[in-house]
Design a protein around this motif. Structure first.
Motif, PDB file in Angstrom:
ATOM      1  N   MET A   1      48.935  53.997  34.280  1.00  0.00           N
ATOM      2  CA  MET A   1      48.435  52.812  34.950  1.00  0.00           C
ATOM      3  C   MET A   1      46.930  52.708  34.729  1.00  0.00           C
ATOM      4  O   MET A   1      46.198  53.636  35.001  1.00  0.00           O
ATOM      5  CB  MET A   1      48.736  52.896  36.451  1.00  0.00           C
ATOM      6  N   GLU A   2      46.514  51.584  34.178  1.00  0.00           N
ATOM      7  CA  GLU A   2      45.081  51.325  34.056  1.00  0.00           C
ATOM      8  C   GLU A   2      44.523  51.101  35.446  1.00  0.00           C
ATOM      9  O   GLU A   2      45.235  50.691  36.352  1.00  0.00           O
ATOM     10  CB  GLU A   2      44.842  50.098  33.187  1.00  0.00           C
ATOM     11  N   ASN A   3      43.243  51.333  35.602  1.00  0.00           N
ATOM     12  CA  ASN A   3      42.639  51.180  36.922  1.00  0.00           C
ATOM     13  C   ASN A   3      41.657  50.016  36.935  1.00  0.00           C
ATOM     14  O   ASN A   3      40.506  50.156  37.327  1.00  0.00           O
ATOM     15  CB  ASN A   3      41.970  52.483  37.367  1.00  0.00           C
ATOM     16  N   ASN A   4      42.131  48.868  36.492  1.00  0.00           N
ATOM     17  CA  ASN A   4      41.311  47.653  36.507  1.00  0.00           C
ATOM     18  C   ASN A   4      41.099  47.188  37.935  1.00  0.00           C
ATOM     19  O   ASN A   4      41.855  47.542  38.837  1.00  0.00           O
ATOM     20  CB  ASN A   4      42.002  46.550  35.711  1.00  0.00           C
ATOM     21  N   THR A   5      40.132  46.335  38.120  1.00  0.00           N
ATOM     22  CA  THR A   5      39.877  45.753  39.428  1.00  0.00           C
ATOM     23  C   THR A   5      40.574  44.409  39.524  1.00  0.00           C
ATOM     24  O   THR A   5      40.474  43.581  38.612  1.00  0.00           O
ATOM     25  CB  THR A   5      38.363  45.560  39.655  1.00  0.00           C
ATOM     26  N   GLU A   6      41.293  44.226  40.612  1.00  0.00           N
ATOM     27  CA  GLU A   6      41.960  42.961  40.889  1.00  0.00           C
ATOM     28  C   GLU A   6      41.143  42.215  41.941  1.00  0.00           C
ATOM     29  O   GLU A   6      40.729  42.800  42.941  1.00  0.00           O
ATOM     30  CB  GLU A   6      43.383  43.193  41.413  1.00  0.00           C
ATOM     31  N   HIS A   7      40.925  40.947  41.697  1.00  0.00           N
ATOM     32  CA  HIS A   7      40.165  40.104  42.619  1.00  0.00           C
ATOM     33  C   HIS A   7      41.158  39.201  43.353  1.00  0.00           C
ATOM     34  O   HIS A   7      41.712  38.279  42.752  1.00  0.00           O
ATOM     35  CB  HIS A   7      39.139  39.268  41.845  1.00  0.00           C
ATOM     36  N   LEU A   8      41.376  39.500  44.628  1.00  0.00           N
ATOM     37  CA  LEU A   8      42.308  38.699  45.408  1.00  0.00           C
ATOM     38  C   LEU A   8      41.686  37.361  45.774  1.00  0.00           C
ATOM     39  O   LEU A   8      40.462  37.249  45.910  1.00  0.00           O
ATOM     40  CB  LEU A   8      42.707  39.437  46.692  1.00  0.00           C
ATOM     41  N   THR A   9      42.519  36.369  45.938  1.00  0.00           N
ATOM     42  CA  THR A   9      42.037  35.070  46.410  1.00  0.00           C
ATOM     43  C   THR A   9      41.780  35.168  47.907  1.00  0.00           C
ATOM     44  O   THR A   9      42.194  36.140  48.565  1.00  0.00           O
ATOM     45  CB  THR A   9      43.082  33.970  46.158  1.00  0.00           C
ATOM     46  N   LYS A  10      41.133  34.161  48.443  1.00  0.00           N
ATOM     47  CA  LYS A  10      40.915  34.133  49.895  1.00  0.00           C
ATOM     48  C   LYS A  10      42.248  34.109  50.644  1.00  0.00           C
ATOM     49  O   LYS A  10      42.420  34.798  51.649  1.00  0.00           O
ATOM     50  CB  LYS A  10      40.073  32.927  50.289  1.00  0.00           C
ATOM     51  N   ALA A  11      43.210  33.343  50.139  1.00  0.00           N
ATOM     52  CA  ALA A  11      44.522  33.255  50.789  1.00  0.00           C
ATOM     53  C   ALA A  11      45.243  34.606  50.736  1.00  0.00           C
ATOM     54  O   ALA A  11      45.852  35.023  51.732  1.00  0.00           O
ATOM     55  CB  ALA A  11      45.370  32.169  50.130  1.00  0.00           C
ATOM     56  N   GLN A  12      45.186  35.279  49.598  1.00  0.00           N
ATOM     57  CA  GLN A  12      45.819  36.593  49.486  1.00  0.00           C
ATOM     58  C   GLN A  12      45.156  37.600  50.425  1.00  0.00           C
ATOM     59  O   GLN A  12      45.833  38.390  51.079  1.00  0.00           O
ATOM     60  CB  GLN A  12      45.745  37.101  48.048  1.00  0.00           C
ATOM     61  N   THR A  13      43.840  37.548  50.486  1.00  0.00           N
ATOM     62  CA  THR A  13      43.102  38.462  51.358  1.00  0.00           C
ATOM     63  C   THR A  13      43.467  38.214  52.814  1.00  0.00           C
ATOM     64  O   THR A  13      43.708  39.160  53.575  1.00  0.00           O
ATOM     65  CB  THR A  13      41.582  38.307  51.143  1.00  0.00           C
ATOM     66  N   THR A  14      43.527  36.961  53.212  1.00  0.00           N
ATOM     67  CA  THR A  14      43.883  36.628  54.593  1.00  0.00           C
ATOM     68  C   THR A  14      45.299  37.105  54.919  1.00  0.00           C
ATOM     69  O   THR A  14      45.533  37.702  55.969  1.00  0.00           O
ATOM     70  CB  THR A  14      43.760  35.108  54.831  1.00  0.00           C
ATOM     71  N   GLU A  15      46.239  36.850  54.010  1.00  0.00           N
ATOM     72  CA  GLU A  15      47.622  37.278  54.233  1.00  0.00           C
ATOM     73  C   GLU A  15      47.711  38.794  54.357  1.00  0.00           C
ATOM     74  O   GLU A  15      48.351  39.323  55.269  1.00  0.00           O
ATOM     75  CB  GLU A  15      48.511  36.793  53.092  1.00  0.00           C
ATOM     76  N   LEU A  16      47.036  39.500  53.459  1.00  0.00           N
ATOM     77  CA  LEU A  16      47.077  40.950  53.484  1.00  0.00           C
ATOM     78  C   LEU A  16      46.397  41.506  54.736  1.00  0.00           C
ATOM     79  O   LEU A  16      46.867  42.468  55.335  1.00  0.00           O
ATOM     80  CB  LEU A  16      46.420  41.496  52.219  1.00  0.00           C
ATOM     81  N   ARG A  17      45.296  40.893  55.153  1.00  0.00           N
ATOM     82  CA  ARG A  17      44.602  41.314  56.371  1.00  0.00           C
ATOM     83  C   ARG A  17      45.520  41.179  57.589  1.00  0.00           C
ATOM     84  O   ARG A  17      45.581  42.069  58.444  1.00  0.00           O
ATOM     85  CB  ARG A  17      43.331  40.481  56.565  1.00  0.00           C
ATOM     86  N   GLU A  18      46.255  40.077  57.668  1.00  0.00           N
ATOM     87  CA  GLU A  18      47.178  39.863  58.789  1.00  0.00           C
ATOM     88  C   GLU A  18      48.301  40.899  58.789  1.00  0.00           C
ATOM     89  O   GLU A  18      48.648  41.450  59.830  1.00  0.00           O
ATOM     90  CB  GLU A  18      47.746  38.446  58.735  1.00  0.00           C
ATOM     91  N   ILE A  19      48.844  41.177  57.615  1.00  0.00           N
ATOM     92  CA  ILE A  19      49.893  42.187  57.499  1.00  0.00           C
ATOM     93  C   ILE A  19      49.339  43.555  57.891  1.00  0.00           C
ATOM     94  O   ILE A  19      49.955  44.309  58.637  1.00  0.00           O
ATOM     95  CB  ILE A  19      50.460  42.222  56.064  1.00  0.00           C
ATOM     96  N   TRP A  20      48.177  43.871  57.362  1.00  0.00           N
ATOM     97  CA  TRP A  20      47.572  45.178  57.611  1.00  0.00           C
ATOM     98  C   TRP A  20      47.335  45.391  59.099  1.00  0.00           C
ATOM     99  O   TRP A  20      47.601  46.471  59.624  1.00  0.00           O
ATOM    100  CB  TRP A  20      46.272  45.296  56.816  1.00  0.00           C
ATOM    101  N   ASP A  21      46.849  44.365  59.778  1.00  0.00           N
ATOM    102  CA  ASP A  21      46.612  44.479  61.222  1.00  0.00           C
ATOM    103  C   ASP A  21      47.912  44.699  61.990  1.00  0.00           C
ATOM    104  O   ASP A  21      47.942  45.444  62.970  1.00  0.00           O
ATOM    105  CB  ASP A  21      45.882  43.242  61.749  1.00  0.00           C
ATOM    106  N   LEU A  22      48.995  44.066  61.533  1.00  0.00           N
ATOM    107  CA  LEU A  22      50.300  44.253  62.182  1.00  0.00           C
ATOM    108  C   LEU A  22      50.805  45.691  62.053  1.00  0.00           C
ATOM    109  O   LEU A  22      51.517  46.179  62.929  1.00  0.00           O
ATOM    110  CB  LEU A  22      51.345  43.313  61.564  1.00  0.00           C
ATOM    111  N   GLN A  23      50.444  46.355  60.982  1.00  0.00           N
ATOM    112  CA  GLN A  23      50.955  47.703  60.709  1.00  0.00           C
ATOM    113  C   GLN A  23      50.035  48.814  61.212  1.00  0.00           C
ATOM    114  O   GLN A  23      50.310  49.989  60.989  1.00  0.00           O
ATOM    115  CB  GLN A  23      51.192  47.864  59.211  1.00  0.00           C
TER     116      GLN A  23
END
Length: 77
Positions: A1-23
């Motif tokens: 697996m290459e270790n490139n940097t992925e740049h999430l969109t604002k919508a992806q970041t918001t969705e992931l933040r909400e999921i992360w807080d739930l867990q």
């Protein structure tokens, strides 16, 4: 697996933040805090390895609705 940097969109970041807080209560504090700090930006950046580990943490915590875009990001590499 290459270790490139992925740049999430604002919508992806918001969705992931909400999921992360739930867990929060289902994860170790150390794992949860690291990602929480990264999700503090409007549009977060993660390496491929960080995204893989983040996804594994979600799966290990019992979260079953992992976003398809997240699975796609770790599957592309």
């Amino acid at each position: 697996m290459e270790n490139n940097t992925e740049h999430l969109t604002k919508a992806q970041t918001t969705e992931l933040r909400e999921i992360w807080d739930l867990q929060k209560n289902a994860m170790s504090t150390k794992d949860w805090l690291f990602v929480k700090v990264k999700l503090g930006k409007d549009a977060a950046n993660f390496t491929n390895r960080q995204l893989f580990r983040l996804t594994m943490n979600l799966a290990e915590s019992g979260f079953e609705s992992i976003p398809t875009w997240l699975v796609s990001l770790i599957s592309l590499r």
